[in-house]
Design a protein around this motif. Structure first.
Motif, PDB file in Angstrom:
ATOM      1  N   PRO A  77     -56.927 -67.109 -19.826  1.00  0.00           N
ATOM      2  CA  PRO A  77     -55.839 -67.566 -20.696  1.00  0.00           C
ATOM      3  C   PRO A  77     -54.926 -66.403 -21.090  1.00  0.00           C
ATOM      4  O   PRO A  77     -55.401 -65.289 -21.292  1.00  0.00           O
ATOM      5  CB  PRO A  77     -56.550 -68.136 -21.923  1.00  0.00           C
ATOM      6  N   LEU A  78     -53.640 -66.689 -21.171  1.00  0.00           N
ATOM      7  CA  LEU A  78     -52.672 -65.680 -21.603  1.00  0.00           C
ATOM      8  C   LEU A  78     -52.563 -65.699 -23.120  1.00  0.00           C
ATOM      9  O   LEU A  78     -52.445 -66.763 -23.735  1.00  0.00           O
ATOM     10  CB  LEU A  78     -51.300 -65.958 -20.990  1.00  0.00           C
ATOM     11  N   ASN A  79     -52.610 -64.499 -23.720  1.00  0.00           N
ATOM     12  CA  ASN A  79     -52.457 -64.344 -25.165  1.00  0.00           C
ATOM     13  C   ASN A  79     -51.549 -63.158 -25.422  1.00  0.00           C
ATOM     14  O   ASN A  79     -51.681 -62.119 -24.766  1.00  0.00           O
ATOM     15  CB  ASN A  79     -53.815 -64.099 -25.843  1.00  0.00           C
ATOM     16  N   TYR A  80     -50.668 -63.298 -26.393  1.00  0.00           N
ATOM     17  CA  TYR A  80     -49.793 -62.185 -26.751  1.00  0.00           C
ATOM     18  C   TYR A  80     -50.574 -61.152 -27.550  1.00  0.00           C
ATOM     19  O   TYR A  80     -51.427 -61.509 -28.366  1.00  0.00           O
ATOM     20  CB  TYR A  80     -48.601 -62.676 -27.568  1.00  0.00           C
ATOM     21  N   PRO A  81     -50.289 -59.860 -27.346  1.00  0.00           N
ATOM     22  CA  PRO A  81     -50.948 -58.818 -28.131  1.00  0.00           C
ATOM     23  C   PRO A  81     -50.530 -58.904 -29.605  1.00  0.00           C
ATOM     24  O   PRO A  81     -49.454 -59.407 -29.928  1.00  0.00           O
ATOM     25  CB  PRO A  81     -50.435 -57.521 -27.515  1.00  0.00           C
ATOM     26  N   GLU A  82     -51.401 -58.399 -30.475  1.00  0.00           N
ATOM     27  CA  GLU A  82     -51.078 -58.317 -31.901  1.00  0.00           C
ATOM     28  C   GLU A  82     -50.039 -57.230 -32.126  1.00  0.00           C
ATOM     29  O   GLU A  82     -49.992 -56.249 -31.397  1.00  0.00           O
ATOM     30  CB  GLU A  82     -52.342 -57.988 -32.710  1.00  0.00           C
ATOM     31  N   GLY A  83     -49.227 -57.402 -33.151  1.00  0.00           N
ATOM     32  CA  GLY A  83     -48.262 -56.369 -33.523  1.00  0.00           C
ATOM     33  C   GLY A  83     -46.847 -56.739 -33.158  1.00  0.00           C
ATOM     34  O   GLY A  83     -46.589 -57.825 -32.624  1.00  0.00           O
ATOM     35  N   PRO A  84     -45.914 -55.830 -33.435  1.00  0.00           N
ATOM     36  CA  PRO A  84     -44.504 -56.089 -33.146  1.00  0.00           C
ATOM     37  C   PRO A  84     -44.278 -56.320 -31.650  1.00  0.00           C
ATOM     38  O   PRO A  84     -44.914 -55.690 -30.819  1.00  0.00           O
ATOM     39  CB  PRO A  84     -43.792 -54.812 -33.595  1.00  0.00           C
ATOM     40  N   VAL A  85     -43.371 -57.210 -31.330  1.00  0.00           N
ATOM     41  CA  VAL A  85     -43.044 -57.540 -29.936  1.00  0.00           C
ATOM     42  C   VAL A  85     -42.401 -56.341 -29.255  1.00  0.00           C
ATOM     43  O   VAL A  85     -41.586 -55.631 -29.840  1.00  0.00           O
ATOM     44  CB  VAL A  85     -42.086 -58.758 -29.892  1.00  0.00           C
ATOM     45  N   ASN A  86     -42.781 -56.120 -27.997  1.00  0.00           N
ATOM     46  CA  ASN A  86     -42.191 -55.061 -27.187  1.00  0.00           C
ATOM     47  C   ASN A  86     -42.113 -55.563 -25.748  1.00  0.00           C
ATOM     48  O   ASN A  86     -43.048 -55.405 -24.968  1.00  0.00           O
ATOM     49  CB  ASN A  86     -43.023 -53.774 -27.260  1.00  0.00           C
ATOM     50  N   ILE A  87     -41.004 -56.182 -25.399  1.00  0.00           N
ATOM     51  CA  ILE A  87     -40.819 -56.738 -24.055  1.00  0.00           C
ATOM     52  C   ILE A  87     -40.084 -55.712 -23.201  1.00  0.00           C
ATOM     53  O   ILE A  87     -39.082 -55.145 -23.625  1.00  0.00           O
ATOM     54  CB  ILE A  87     -40.045 -58.068 -24.113  1.00  0.00           C
ATOM     55  N   THR A  88     -40.604 -55.497 -21.993  1.00  0.00           N
ATOM     56  CA  THR A  88     -40.006 -54.549 -21.062  1.00  0.00           C
ATOM     57  C   THR A  88     -39.780 -55.263 -19.738  1.00  0.00           C
ATOM     58  O   THR A  88     -40.672 -55.959 -19.258  1.00  0.00           O
ATOM     59  CB  THR A  88     -40.951 -53.349 -20.820  1.00  0.00           C
ATOM     60  N   SER A  89     -38.607 -55.089 -19.137  1.00  0.00           N
ATOM     61  CA  SER A  89     -38.378 -55.626 -17.797  1.00  0.00           C
ATOM     62  C   SER A  89     -38.031 -54.469 -16.870  1.00  0.00           C
ATOM     63  O   SER A  89     -37.416 -53.490 -17.290  1.00  0.00           O
ATOM     64  CB  SER A  89     -37.281 -56.688 -17.797  1.00  0.00           C
ATOM     65  N   ALA A  90     -38.470 -54.584 -15.627  1.00  0.00           N
ATOM     66  CA  ALA A  90     -38.243 -53.509 -14.661  1.00  0.00           C
ATOM     67  C   ALA A  90     -38.239 -54.084 -13.253  1.00  0.00           C
ATOM     68  O   ALA A  90     -38.797 -55.146 -13.006  1.00  0.00           O
ATOM     69  CB  ALA A  90     -39.352 -52.459 -14.786  1.00  0.00           C
ATOM     70  N   ILE A  91     -37.625 -53.346 -12.343  1.00  0.00           N
ATOM     71  CA  ILE A  91     -37.728 -53.640 -10.919  1.00  0.00           C
ATOM     72  C   ILE A  91     -38.727 -52.625 -10.359  1.00  0.00           C
ATOM     73  O   ILE A  91     -38.539 -51.413 -10.483  1.00  0.00           O
ATOM     74  CB  ILE A  91     -36.370 -53.497 -10.186  1.00  0.00           C
ATOM     75  N   VAL A  92     -39.802 -53.132  -9.772  1.00  0.00           N
ATOM     76  CA  VAL A  92     -40.821 -52.288  -9.145  1.00  0.00           C
ATOM     77  C   VAL A  92     -40.548 -52.300  -7.643  1.00  0.00           C
ATOM     78  O   VAL A  92     -40.431 -53.377  -7.053  1.00  0.00           O
ATOM     79  CB  VAL A  92     -42.240 -52.839  -9.441  1.00  0.00           C
ATOM     80  N   THR A  93     -40.440 -51.120  -7.037  1.00  0.00           N
ATOM     81  CA  THR A  93     -40.187 -51.012  -5.605  1.00  0.00           C
ATOM     82  C   THR A  93     -41.338 -50.250  -4.955  1.00  0.00           C
ATOM     83  O   THR A  93     -41.664 -49.147  -5.386  1.00  0.00           O
ATOM     84  CB  THR A  93     -38.848 -50.288  -5.327  1.00  0.00           C
ATOM     85  N   ILE A  94     -41.933 -50.857  -3.939  1.00  0.00           N
ATOM     86  CA  ILE A  94     -43.057 -50.247  -3.222  1.00  0.00           C
ATOM     87  C   ILE A  94     -42.660 -50.154  -1.748  1.00  0.00           C
ATOM     88  O   ILE A  94     -42.343 -51.169  -1.126  1.00  0.00           O
ATOM     89  CB  ILE A  94     -44.337 -51.099  -3.369  1.00  0.00           C
ATOM     90  N   PRO A  95     -42.671 -48.945  -1.169  1.00  0.00           N
ATOM     91  CA  PRO A  95     -42.279 -48.811   0.240  1.00  0.00           C
ATOM     92  C   PRO A  95     -43.301 -49.460   1.169  1.00  0.00           C
ATOM     93  O   PRO A  95     -44.452 -49.691   0.785  1.00  0.00           O
ATOM     94  CB  PRO A  95     -42.231 -47.293   0.444  1.00  0.00           C
ATOM     95  N   ALA A  96     -42.900 -49.724   2.399  1.00  0.00           N
ATOM     96  CA  ALA A  96     -43.800 -50.307   3.405  1.00  0.00           C
ATOM     97  C   ALA A  96     -45.066 -49.465   3.499  1.00  0.00           C
ATOM     98  O   ALA A  96     -45.002 -48.246   3.589  1.00  0.00           O
ATOM     99  CB  ALA A  96     -43.099 -50.385   4.754  1.00  0.00           C
ATOM    100  N   GLY A  97     -46.216 -50.122   3.412  1.00  0.00           N
ATOM    101  CA  GLY A  97     -47.502 -49.434   3.479  1.00  0.00           C
ATOM    102  C   GLY A  97     -47.943 -48.814   2.166  1.00  0.00           C
ATOM    103  O   GLY A  97     -49.068 -48.339   2.056  1.00  0.00           O
ATOM    104  N   GLY A  98     -47.084 -48.794   1.160  1.00  0.00           N
ATOM    105  CA  GLY A  98     -47.410 -48.181  -0.119  1.00  0.00           C
ATOM    106  C   GLY A  98     -48.313 -49.049  -0.982  1.00  0.00           C
ATOM    107  O   GLY A  98     -48.477 -50.248  -0.727  1.00  0.00           O
ATOM    108  N   GLU A  99     -48.886 -48.449  -2.008  1.00  0.00           N
ATOM    109  CA  GLU A  99     -49.778 -49.136  -2.933  1.00  0.00           C
ATOM    110  C   GLU A  99     -49.378 -48.856  -4.370  1.00  0.00           C
ATOM    111  O   GLU A  99     -48.763 -47.841  -4.661  1.00  0.00           O
ATOM    112  CB  GLU A  99     -51.223 -48.646  -2.755  1.00  0.00           C
TER     113      GLU A  99
END
Length: 145
Positions: A46-68
């Motif tokens: 189940p998904l639950n929000y953490p306790e405390g003030p909200v801190n939402i972060t958005s990002a673009i994650v880029t992984i090259p071919a063969g990368g981990e």
């Protein structure tokens, strides 16, 4: 010739009038294309929000071919949408899942996993971390034995 042109214009006006009459009324819901909805992550927790003030972060994650990504976990709920490429994620005893461009997932929370780009080009992921309080978006882990 002039009579034919007037007849053609009248027919077009009638046709266009019918098309305008059938156009849907524009509402906010018409603008939405749902990607994913639910209350559990990819491994069934189940998904639950953490306790405390909200801190939402958005990002673009880029992984090259063969990368981990390397082994890690998330202390917060994470929405991810694959923008480009193919990502294979190893969840250990919970199995392996493949995500491709256009797919969305609620990533595993507090569960170790490692993503590998198994495609031929880069993987680009829109990641939205729904954090709060002292919870960390990502915690790096050693490779399991």
């Amino acid at each position: 010739m002039r009579l034919k042109l007037m007849g053609f214009c009248a027919a077009m006006a009638l046709t266009a009038g019918g098309a305008f009459a059938e156009a849907p009324v524009q509402t906010y819901q018409n603008l939405l294309t749902p990607l994913i909805a639910g209350g559990t992550d990819v491994v069934g927790s189940p998904l639950n929000y953490p306790e405390g003030p909200v801190n939402i972060t958005s990002a673009i994650v880029t992984i090259p071919a063969g990368g981990e990504t390397g082994w890690h976990l998330h202390e917060v709920p994470l929405f991810a949408h694959i923008l480009e490429g193919e990502l294979t994620v190893d969840y250990g005893e919970k199995g392996t899942k493949v995500f491709r461009a256009g797919e969305s997932v609620f990533e595993a929370v507090n569960w170790p996993h490692n993503g590998t780009n198994t495609g031929t080009g880069p993987v680009r992921i829109l990641a939205v971390y729904m954090g709060g309080g002292e919870a960390r978006n990502t915690v790096t882990l050693p490779k399991p034995q």
